[in-house]
Motif scaffolding. Sequence first.
Motif, PDB file in Angstrom:
ATOM      1  N   ILE A 261       0.836  -1.235   0.132  1.00 19.00           N
ATOM      2  CA  ILE A 261      -0.053   0.155   0.045  1.00 19.00           C
ATOM      3  C   ILE A 261       0.853   1.386  -0.019  1.00 19.00           C
ATOM      4  O   ILE A 261       0.611   2.282  -0.962  1.00 19.00           O
ATOM      5  N   ASP A 262       1.599   1.397   0.984  1.00 18.98           N
ATOM      6  CA  ASP A 262       2.566   2.523   1.259  1.00 18.98           C
ATOM      7  C   ASP A 262       3.373   2.965  -0.326  1.00 18.98           C
ATOM      8  O   ASP A 262       3.652   3.975  -0.658  1.00 18.98           O
ATOM      9  N   GLU A 263       3.932   1.850  -0.802  1.00 22.35           N
ATOM     10  CA  GLU A 263       4.760   2.026  -2.049  1.00 22.35           C
ATOM     11  C   GLU A 263       3.799   2.087  -3.191  1.00 22.35           C
ATOM     12  O   GLU A 263       4.543   2.122  -4.347  1.00 22.35           O
ATOM     13  N   GLN A 264       2.689   2.097  -3.043  1.00 20.28           N
ATOM     14  CA  GLN A 264       1.808   2.073  -4.198  1.00 20.28           C
ATOM     15  C   GLN A 264       1.949   1.126  -5.386  1.00 20.28           C
ATOM     16  O   GLN A 264       1.993   1.480  -6.688  1.00 20.28           O
ATOM     17  N   LEU A 265       2.108  -0.099  -4.937  1.00 18.91           N
ATOM     18  CA  LEU A 265       2.605  -1.119  -5.847  1.00 18.91           C
ATOM     19  C   LEU A 265       1.243  -1.937  -6.475  1.00 18.91           C
ATOM     20  O   LEU A 265       1.460  -2.554  -7.571  1.00 18.91           O
ATOM     21  N   VAL A 266       0.239  -1.787  -5.852  1.00 23.73           N
ATOM     22  CA  VAL A 266      -0.864  -2.379  -6.261  1.00 23.73           C
ATOM     23  C   VAL A 266      -2.264  -1.599  -6.114  1.00 23.73           C
ATOM     24  O   VAL A 266      -2.109  -0.538  -5.244  1.00 23.73           O
ATOM     25  N   ASP A 267      -3.151  -1.724  -7.107  1.00 22.89           N
ATOM     26  CA  ASP A 267      -4.385  -0.870  -6.926  1.00 22.89           C
ATOM     27  C   ASP A 267      -5.666  -1.710  -6.184  1.00 22.89           C
ATOM     28  O   ASP A 267      -6.489  -1.067  -5.711  1.00 22.89           O
ATOM     29  N   VAL A 268      -5.223  -3.048  -5.860  1.00 20.86           N
ATOM     30  CA  VAL A 268      -6.227  -3.796  -5.197  1.00 20.86           C
ATOM     31  C   VAL A 268      -5.706  -4.783  -4.338  1.00 20.86           C
ATOM     32  O   VAL A 268      -4.565  -5.371  -4.633  1.00 20.86           O
ATOM     33  N   ILE A 269      -5.876  -4.809  -2.910  1.00 23.10           N
ATOM     34  CA  ILE A 269      -5.444  -5.738  -1.930  1.00 23.10           C
ATOM     35  C   ILE A 269      -6.412  -6.911  -1.563  1.00 23.10           C
ATOM     36  O   ILE A 269      -7.397  -6.557  -1.573  1.00 23.10           O
ATOM     37  N   GLN A 270      -5.885  -8.183  -1.611  1.00 24.88           N
ATOM     38  CA  GLN A 270      -7.011  -9.260  -1.306  1.00 24.88           C
ATOM     39  C   GLN A 270      -6.493 -10.044  -0.080  1.00 24.88           C
ATOM     40  O   GLN A 270      -6.100 -11.070  -0.351  1.00 24.88           O
ATOM     41  N   PRO A 271      -6.721  -9.617   1.046  1.00 27.58           N
ATOM     42  CA  PRO A 271      -6.717 -10.341   2.158  1.00 27.58           C
ATOM     43  C   PRO A 271      -7.605 -11.654   2.312  1.00 27.58           C
ATOM     44  O   PRO A 271      -8.849 -11.534   1.814  1.00 27.58           O
ATOM     45  N   ASN A 272      -7.239 -12.656   2.549  1.00 28.88           N
ATOM     46  CA  ASN A 272      -7.815 -13.931   2.753  1.00 28.88           C
ATOM     47  C   ASN A 272      -8.192 -14.414   4.313  1.00 28.88           C
ATOM     48  O   ASN A 272      -7.466 -14.083   5.175  1.00 28.88           O
ATOM     49  N   LEU A 273      -9.447 -14.051   4.549  1.00 27.51           N
ATOM     50  CA  LEU A 273     -10.294 -14.271   5.944  1.00 27.51           C
ATOM     51  C   LEU A 273      -9.798 -15.819   6.485  1.00 27.51           C
ATOM     52  O   LEU A 273     -10.376 -16.232   7.358  1.00 27.51           O
ATOM     53  N   GLY A 274      -8.686 -16.515   5.788  1.00 22.74           N
ATOM     54  CA  GLY A 274      -8.261 -17.755   6.470  1.00 22.74           C
ATOM     55  C   GLY A 274      -6.778 -17.715   6.566  1.00 22.74           C
ATOM     56  O   GLY A 274      -6.343 -18.629   7.217  1.00 22.74           O
ATOM     57  N   GLN A 275      -6.268 -16.358   6.369  1.00 25.18           N
ATOM     58  CA  GLN A 275      -4.842 -16.328   6.501  1.00 25.18           C
ATOM     59  C   GLN A 275      -4.162 -14.824   6.997  1.00 25.18           C
ATOM     60  O   GLN A 275      -3.130 -14.668   7.527  1.00 25.18           O
ATOM     61  N   CYS A 276      -5.074 -13.680   6.712  1.00 30.56           N
ATOM     62  CA  CYS A 276      -4.585 -12.639   7.161  1.00 30.56           C
ATOM     63  C   CYS A 276      -4.464 -11.886   8.570  1.00 30.56           C
ATOM     64  O   CYS A 276      -3.987 -10.902   8.470  1.00 30.56           O
ATOM     65  N   GLY A 277      -4.925 -12.883   9.512  1.00 34.32           N
ATOM     66  CA  GLY A 277      -4.713 -12.338  10.775  1.00 34.32           C
ATOM     67  C   GLY A 277      -6.086 -12.295  11.534  1.00 34.32           C
ATOM     68  O   GLY A 277      -6.057 -12.180  12.679  1.00 34.32           O
ATOM     69  N   GLY A 278      -7.143 -12.268  10.708  1.00 33.34           N
ATOM     70  CA  GLY A 278      -8.520 -12.243  11.263  1.00 33.34           C
ATOM     71  C   GLY A 278      -9.135 -10.882  10.785  1.00 33.34           C
ATOM     72  O   GLY A 278      -8.786 -10.029  10.191  1.00 33.34           O
ATOM     73  N   PHE A 279     -10.539 -10.873  11.691  1.00 35.11           N
ATOM     74  CA  PHE A 279     -11.429  -9.661  11.222  1.00 35.11           C
ATOM     75  C   PHE A 279     -10.611  -8.278  11.569  1.00 35.11           C
ATOM     76  O   PHE A 279     -10.550  -7.487  10.805  1.00 35.11           O
ATOM     77  N   ALA A 280     -10.022  -8.306  12.846  1.00 39.28           N
ATOM     78  CA  ALA A 280      -9.426  -7.075  13.138  1.00 39.28           C
ATOM     79  C   ALA A 280      -8.031  -6.573  12.530  1.00 39.28           C
ATOM     80  O   ALA A 280      -8.039  -5.466  12.100  1.00 39.28           O
ATOM     81  N   GLU A 281      -7.487  -7.581  12.054  1.00 40.89           N
ATOM     82  CA  GLU A 281      -6.202  -7.270  11.154  1.00 40.89           C
ATOM     83  C   GLU A 281      -6.900  -6.788   9.614  1.00 40.89           C
ATOM     84  O   GLU A 281      -6.335  -5.900   9.170  1.00 40.89           O
TER      85      GLU A 281
END
Length: 381
Positions: A261-281
């Motif tokens: 995000i900070d380096e503006q490398l992508v336009d869409v991020i795709q966290p997976n709700l089985g891998q990304c750390g949970g809802f709060a993350e």
Amino acid sequence: MEITAVKAIPLSHDLEEGRSFGGTRGMTGSRETTLVRLEADDGTVGWGEAFASPRAVAALVEDVFADAVIGLSPLAAPSLAERVYTGDIGGYDTGRQAFVQCALTGIEVAMWDLRGKQLGVPIHKLLGGRGIESVVPYASTMYVTEWDQDPAEPMEAAAEEGFTAAKIKIGRGLEDDRHRVETAREILGDDAHIMVDYNGNYTPRQAVKSINNLSSYDLTWVEEPVPPENLSGYREIKNRVDVPLAAGEAHFGRFEFKRLIDEQLVDVIQPNLGQCGGFAEAQFLAKLATTENVLVRPHVWNSGVGTAAALQFAASLPDYPNAPEMAPEPFLFEFDRSENPLRHDILETPLDPTGGSLSVPQKSGLGVTVDETALERYRIG
């Protein structure tokens, strides 16, 4: 309410011989995951998914996380990731690793499921969602197959099911890339959203050539054109193409996502709700992303539990920068169309993406009920 029991349930379904499928960097002959089952002192059960190698992540859940979670209130879910990053759970030198993040996610999501059931509301309302009742599912399909399937077949099936958007696998060369995208566009029509997924199989130079060669097909986004660790490659591609880039299924933890995000490398991020750390993350990542005007669209290749979690998260996301009800594009939600009974058999009422719309479950917690008898058909030791 306090958590009194933690159980990890590794699951697997073997595909028929000769029916392996996947993407350009590997095929699979089975569908696997691990469910996390939390039980509270009043008998309430919460479910989450740790989307990683079943036996390994199950051992991690029970050996590292269980003692730290038993006795907690489900209200403590938002603080769980901090305890992992600081080393209070598992040791300070492992918290950013992939399997730890997957185990954390399974536990944390199950805690939110308990919270929702305790309060009688779906998780998306606990997360401050604005009441989205449905999303537009896109068929995740046209896989690379062991039996060399005609790419038109799965796309025709998706069209018959009423899908108006699809994500397809490419990355085996310019000619094949173009043939697959052209096939998808012809079958779904000019107005359909078409996304492509390279699974990181190209160098930056190869990816640029392929993406530019597909410019006439109006792609909605390009997913993982280079390997996830090749951040300089994302930067090079971003500067040389005019199609949105997406990534996230192979990134773990807030620090990896923050760089995207900070380096503006992508336009869409795709966290997976089985891998990304949970809802709060996931919410934390969404706030980072929207601050930089980056879209958030969850990656979903999970069981029914992880899919339900992704739906709850999707329904909580803000419209920013669009004004409410003024979004120029629909909210696209990934729905895998390959063989996976762990997606539908283990739920008493399976999620239904057909007809061009997918309802967000409105019952308490995740909004779905796990069929524990069905789980035993797929449970592995």
